[in-house]
Design a protein around this motif. Structure first.
Motif, short mmCIF file in Angstrom:
data_model
loop_
_atom_site.label_atom_id
_atom_site.label_comp_id
_atom_site.label_asym_id
_atom_site.label_seq_id
_atom_site.Cartn_x
_atom_site.Cartn_y
_atom_site.Cartn_z
N TRP A 46 0.83 -1.21 0.00
CA TRP A 46 0.00 0.00 0.00
C TRP A 46 0.87 1.27 0.00
O TRP A 46 0.64 2.21 -0.75
CB TRP A 46 -0.92 -0.04 1.23
N ALA A 47 1.92 1.25 0.85
CA ALA A 47 2.76 2.44 1.01
C ALA A 47 3.69 2.66 -0.17
O ALA A 47 4.07 3.81 -0.47
CB ALA A 47 3.58 2.32 2.30
N LEU A 48 4.03 1.57 -0.85
CA LEU A 48 4.97 1.71 -1.98
C LEU A 48 4.34 2.47 -3.14
O LEU A 48 5.03 3.00 -4.00
CB LEU A 48 5.42 0.32 -2.45
N GLN A 49 3.00 2.53 -3.15
CA GLN A 49 2.29 3.21 -4.22
C GLN A 49 1.89 4.61 -3.78
O GLN A 49 0.74 4.90 -3.57
CB GLN A 49 1.07 2.40 -4.62
N SER B 61 -6.30 10.67 9.33
CA SER B 61 -5.34 10.23 10.35
C SER B 61 -4.95 8.77 10.12
O SER B 61 -3.83 8.37 10.41
CB SER B 61 -5.86 10.47 11.75
N TRP B 62 -5.87 7.96 9.56
CA TRP B 62 -5.51 6.56 9.34
C TRP B 62 -4.36 6.43 8.33
O TRP B 62 -3.52 5.54 8.45
CB TRP B 62 -6.72 5.72 8.89
N ARG B 63 -4.30 7.36 7.37
CA ARG B 63 -3.18 7.31 6.40
C ARG B 63 -1.85 7.59 7.10
O ARG B 63 -0.87 6.88 6.93
CB ARG B 63 -3.36 8.35 5.30
N GLN B 64 -1.87 8.66 7.90
CA GLN B 64 -0.63 9.05 8.58
C GLN B 64 -0.21 7.95 9.56
O GLN B 64 0.98 7.61 9.63
CB GLN B 64 -0.85 10.38 9.32
N LYS C 64 3.25 5.78 9.38
CA LYS C 64 4.20 5.81 10.51
C LYS C 64 4.50 4.39 11.00
O LYS C 64 5.64 4.05 11.29
CB LYS C 64 3.63 6.65 11.65
N ALA C 65 3.45 3.58 11.10
CA ALA C 65 3.64 2.20 11.60
C ALA C 65 4.53 1.41 10.63
O ALA C 65 5.42 0.66 11.05
CB ALA C 65 2.28 1.52 11.76
N ALA D 183 11.03 13.61 0.98
CA ALA D 183 9.69 13.75 1.56
C ALA D 183 9.46 12.77 2.70
O ALA D 183 8.58 11.90 2.62
CB ALA D 183 8.63 13.58 0.48
N PRO D 184 10.26 12.90 3.77
CA PRO D 184 10.22 11.87 4.82
C PRO D 184 8.91 11.80 5.58
O PRO D 184 8.34 12.82 5.95
CB PRO D 184 11.36 12.28 5.77
N ILE D 185 8.47 10.56 5.82
CA ILE D 185 7.32 10.32 6.69
C ILE D 185 7.75 10.55 8.13
O ILE D 185 6.99 11.04 8.95
CB ILE D 185 6.86 8.85 6.55
N ALA D 186 8.95 10.11 8.44
CA ALA D 186 9.50 10.29 9.80
C ALA D 186 11.01 10.28 9.70
O ALA D 186 11.56 9.76 8.73
CB ALA D 186 9.04 9.15 10.69
#
Ligand SMILES: Cc1cc2nc3c(=O)[nH]c(=O)nc-3n(C[C@H](O)[C@H](O)[C@H](O)COP(=O)(O)OP(=O)(O)OC[C@H]3O[C@@H](n4cnc5c(N)ncnc54)[C@H](O)[C@@H]3O)c2cc1C
Length: 500
Positions: A213-216, A474-477, A481-482, A497-500
């Motif tokens: 999911w995150a790779l896209q 918020s569920w996306r963020q 993060k998880a 564009a870092p998530i964290a």
């Protein structure tokens, strides 16, 4: 083995007189890490040290503002090389960044200091699957190589509109292109990926993984893609045509009102139509104000239908041009070919301030035109800037369920961005340009009536929020993060564009 590597690194750091080992690379000009890597890389891998031609070529970037600094370039020739580079770099506590076409301009990449550039250039293979429905590309393949190699096989897929960017640089953040109306974003084509994770482990991911999911859409954050398998399609419509219109600035209202009415049609722009325009300064056309270049591109036609062109002829352009040809001509027609000015790495700063829109607010278009005009007159160094308005067809993007990928804003109709271009060197000029870019997009955002401000991650300046890049829910963020915590807890891939 890790222990031995660390011990060697430690010893080398002592020889170099640096402490802690993270400084080794900078102080010794890349030599210690070079020695460590030599024994681990395949015979085809290259190492470039500062001062060499290879190094100069590999580190040349499209935008020089806040560029990453690199002391050594390693060019993997097989996937396992990437794995070895990451392991050695980790053991020496040295940062690293995958570089592909070198067009990533987001200023966050400048946080990589004195690291290893992993230049993906040699991983450029193409292999069509037996059933002809997918192809596997090396992680360093560029757009033109994708299109050209598939074309000879009677196939095509979604790439960025520009020949010089890579497939994965755009694709990991979504990836807009001429074929998106038919098939969706570049990321929507991905079927599986071989990725070197922060641990150095090479692993294959597909839709069965939580990471997929995150790779896209947020894919720059999780690893280095050494190969990607993507959907490909039979070429159904090889023919394309374009018409371009050049307008003076007094036509702003008429032009954008007509684009809304005859092309965008409240998000129902025909799938075979793309519209694209930009403001730019050319004193030979108008010595005082920017002019507007406007294109209509039509798929499956040898000339753009008059039903689309007539309203724009009626506005009264200064000039028009038109041609018919093939899909492969689109980059050249729109100024995005390898030899077109936007592809060049000329030592300039190139910064964008993107915003997604649904429709043109005609009054706001006038305001941004006037501000762009006055600012580029007042600050002549900004005179080579453009203001881009991209109206791809969107059916393919919208048909993918909105929650199913990390790409956060599928309902958008327009991708808009001032592109401010200027010679580097002055902090004052940097501030002037950034202030202008922000003012221009703020005008458009405030007039849009949109609650949320989406700033396409691949065009982002770098100071936007994570919500602007990756979505407001918020569920996306939380999900991002998880996943980041699980796959890259130490933030090894936190420059783009870092998530964290
Ligand atoms: C002239 C021009 C035209 C453009 N046209 C389009 C367009 O039509 N559509 C669109 O969507 N965008 C477009 N863009 C924006 C483009 O998506 C970004 O600039 C993108 O970062 C460029 O990728 P790159 O490989 O060229 O740059 P790079 O700087 O090499 O890569 C950008 C980042 O991607 C990551 N990365 C690259 N390769 C890999 C890999 N194999 N594995 C993991 N991470 C990797 C790294 O974090 C790197 O910092 C355009 C940009 C320019 C300058």
């Amino acid at each position: 083995m890790e222990v031995v590597v660390a011990a060697v690194a430690w010893a080398l750091s002592a020889v170099c007189g640096s402490f802690p080992p993270s400084n080794t690379l900078g102080l010794c000009g890349g030599k210690p890490i070079e020695s460590l890597l030599r024994g681990k890389l395949s015979a085809g891998a290259q190492i470039y040290l500062s001062g060499s031609d290879g190094y100069a070529k590999a580190t040349n970037r499209w935008s020089v503002l806040d560029a990453p600094t690199t002391n050594i370039v390693v060019v993997p020739s097989v996937a396992n090389d990437v794995s070895e580079i990451v392991k050695v770099a980790n053991s020496m506590n040295v940062p690293y960044l995958a570089v592909n076409g070198g067009h990533g301009a987001i200023t966050t990449v400048g946080k990589m200091k004195g690291g290893i550039e992993i230049w993906m250039d040699s991983l450029n293979s193409v292999k069509l699957s037996k059933d002809g429905k997918t192809a596997t590309f090396g992680g360093g393949i560029l757009s033109k190589a994708v299109t050209d190699s598939l074309w000879t096989l009677g196939k095509q897929t979604v790439t960025g509109g520009c020949e010089c960017t890579s497939l994965l640089g755009p694709g990991l953040g979504g990836g807009h292109g001429f074929m998106q109306g038919r098939h969706g974003l570049i990321a929507d084509q991905f079927v599986s990926m071989d990725i070197v994770l922060a641990s150095g482990k090479l692993q294959t991911f597909n839709a069965s993984s939580d990471l997929w999911w995150a790779l896209q859409g947020a894919g720059h954050n999780f690893g280095i893609v050494t190969a990607v398998t993507s959907k490909v399609y039979d070429i159904e419509h090889p023919d394309w045509a374009y018409v371009s219109f050049l307008y003076t600035g007094d036509k702003v209202e008429a032009l954008y009102r007509s684009i809304n009415k005859y092309l965008l049609q409240d998000g129902a722009q025909p799938v075979h139509i793309i519209n694209y325009s930009f403001f730019f300064n050319d004193p030979s056309l108008d010595p005082h104000k920017p002019v507007i270049m406007f294109y209509i591109l039509q798929e499956g036609a040898s000339a753009v239908d008059t039903v689309y062109t007539q309203p724009f002829i009626d506005i009264g352009p200064l000039m028009t041009n038109a041609a018919g040809g093939s899909y492969k001509d689109l980059p050249e027609w729109t100024g995005n070919a390898n030899d077109s000015p936007p592809c060049q790495k000329s030592g300039l700063v190139n910064i964008r301030f993107p915003i997604d829109l649904q429709v043109y607010n005609v009054q706001a278009q006038r305001k941004v035109y006037d501000l762009f005009a006055s600012a580029t007159q007042e600050t002549p160094a900004l005179n080579g800037s453009l203001f881009l308005f991209e109206g791809y067809s969107t059916q393919g993007v919208k048909k993918v369920p909105h929650r199913s990928t990390a790409y956060p804003n599928r309902p958008a109709n327009l991708l808009v961005a001032p592109l401010l271009t200027y010679p580097p060197g002055g902090k004052k000029l940097d501030r002037t340009a950034a202030k202008l870019g922000e003012s221009l997009r703020t005008i458009l955002y405030e007039a849009s009536g949109l609650k949320e401000k989406y700033t396409y991650v691949n065009y982002a300046f770098g100071d936007e929020t994570k919500q602007n890049w990756y979505g407001y829910e918020s569920w996306r963020q939380d999900r991002l993060k998880a996943l980041k915590h699980k796959y890259d807890p130490l933030g090894k891939f936190s420059y783009y564009a870092p998530i964290a």
